[in-house]
Design a protein around this motif. Structure first.
Motif, PDB file in Angstrom:
ATOM      1  N   LEU A  93      -9.966  46.214  83.948  1.00  0.00           N
ATOM      2  CA  LEU A  93     -10.374  47.605  84.129  1.00  0.00           C
ATOM      3  C   LEU A  93     -10.371  47.978  85.605  1.00  0.00           C
ATOM      4  CD1 LEU A  93     -11.490  50.250  83.004  1.00  0.00           C
ATOM      5  CD2 LEU A  93     -13.775  49.250  83.124  1.00  0.00           C
ATOM      6  N   SER A  94     -10.924  47.116  86.442  1.00  0.00           N
ATOM      7  CA  SER A  94     -10.972  47.430  87.873  1.00  0.00           C
ATOM      8  C   SER A  94      -9.569  47.476  88.468  1.00  0.00           C
ATOM      9  CB  SER A  94     -11.840  46.421  88.622  1.00  0.00           C
ATOM     10  OG  SER A  94     -11.204  45.169  88.724  1.00  0.00           O
ATOM     11  N   GLU A  95      -8.689  46.586  88.033  1.00  0.00           N
ATOM     12  CA  GLU A  95      -7.315  46.595  88.542  1.00  0.00           C
ATOM     13  C   GLU A  95      -6.569  47.834  88.071  1.00  0.00           C
ATOM     14  OE1 GLU A  95      -5.553  44.265  90.697  1.00  0.00           O
ATOM     15  OE2 GLU A  95      -7.695  44.116  91.098  1.00  0.00           O
ATOM     16  N   THR A  96      -6.780  48.232  86.820  1.00  0.00           N
ATOM     17  CA  THR A  96      -6.126  49.424  86.291  1.00  0.00           C
ATOM     18  C   THR A  96      -6.658  50.665  86.989  1.00  0.00           C
ATOM     19  OG1 THR A  96      -5.824  48.357  84.160  1.00  0.00           O
ATOM     20  CG2 THR A  96      -5.639  50.739  84.198  1.00  0.00           C
ATOM     21  N   ASP A  97      -7.971  50.739  87.139  1.00  0.00           N
ATOM     22  CA  ASP A  97      -8.567  51.888  87.823  1.00  0.00           C
ATOM     23  C   ASP A  97      -8.101  51.958  89.264  1.00  0.00           C
ATOM     24  OD1 ASP A  97      -9.869  52.758  85.593  1.00  0.00           O
ATOM     25  OD2 ASP A  97     -11.819  51.912  86.143  1.00  0.00           O
ATOM     26  N   ARG A  98      -8.007  50.823  89.913  1.00  0.00           N
ATOM     27  CA  ARG A  98      -7.560  50.783  91.297  1.00  0.00           C
ATOM     28  C   ARG A  98      -6.123  51.273  91.394  1.00  0.00           C
ATOM     29  NH1 ARG A  98      -6.181  46.348  95.535  1.00  0.00           N
ATOM     30  NH2 ARG A  98      -4.894  45.601  93.852  1.00  0.00           N
ATOM     31  N   GLY A 105      -3.900  59.138  89.509  1.00  0.00           N
ATOM     32  CA  GLY A 105      -4.031  59.415  88.086  1.00  0.00           C
ATOM     33  C   GLY A 105      -5.387  59.012  87.556  1.00  0.00           C
ATOM     34  N   SER A 106      -5.562  59.192  86.252  1.00  0.00           N
ATOM     35  CA  SER A 106      -6.799  58.782  85.599  1.00  0.00           C
ATOM     36  C   SER A 106      -6.597  57.455  84.910  1.00  0.00           C
ATOM     37  CB  SER A 106      -7.216  59.827  84.570  1.00  0.00           C
ATOM     38  OG  SER A 106      -7.490  61.039  85.219  1.00  0.00           O
ATOM     39  N   SER A 107      -7.683  56.774  84.619  1.00  0.00           N
ATOM     40  CA  SER A 107      -7.624  55.456  84.007  1.00  0.00           C
ATOM     41  C   SER A 107      -7.079  55.526  82.596  1.00  0.00           C
ATOM     42  CB  SER A 107      -9.028  54.849  83.971  1.00  0.00           C
ATOM     43  OG  SER A 107      -9.023  53.684  83.186  1.00  0.00           O
TER      44      SER A 107
END
Length: 125
Positions: A93-98, A105-107
């Motif tokens: 999640l943190s890597e995708t959000d980053r 963009g949004s997560s």
């Protein structure tokens, strides 16, 4: 350094992990560092070999995080599987959000953008 030391995890990495866990005033002997280095390397090799055997029997060449977790469970380390699953999901999640924040963009975990909140689903279509 003895030649067999080359096959172990780097001592600097082992020491860094130990320092994160221990109180700041704790001192760590060289013998303790070396023993943890050997134990950690042996454990990783043990679990990796089990995961590799599974992949070979399924004719796959890539060991995944799921394979490692399954191997841990098969080898009797099931108490560690759920906490590691939580860690892996948070890390992803943190890597995708980053990555999304770097692109503006949004997560993809956000249900409003087509994600379910679990796992990686890629960018919205």
């Amino acid at each position: 350094m003895p030649p067999e030391q080359d096959q172990y995890l780097p001592i600097a990495s082992v020491t860094r992990i130990m320092r994160k866990i221990l109180p700041s005033e704790a001192r760590i002997s060289e013998e303790a560092k070396e023993n943890i280095q050997i134990c950690a390397t042996t454990y990783i090799s043990f679990v990796s070999a089990e995961a590799s055997d599974t992949c070979q029997s399924e004719r796959r060449t890539t060991i995944t995080a799921g394979d490692m977790l399954s191997a841990m469970s098969n080898l009797g380390f099931e108490d560690y599987v759920e906490p590691l699953n939580v860690f892996i999901n948070r890390y992803r999640l943190s890597e995708t959000d980053r990555g999304c924040s770097l692109r503006g963009g949004s997560s993809s975990f956000d249900p409003a953008y087509g994600g379910s909140g679990i796992g990686f689903h890629g960018p919205p279509h």
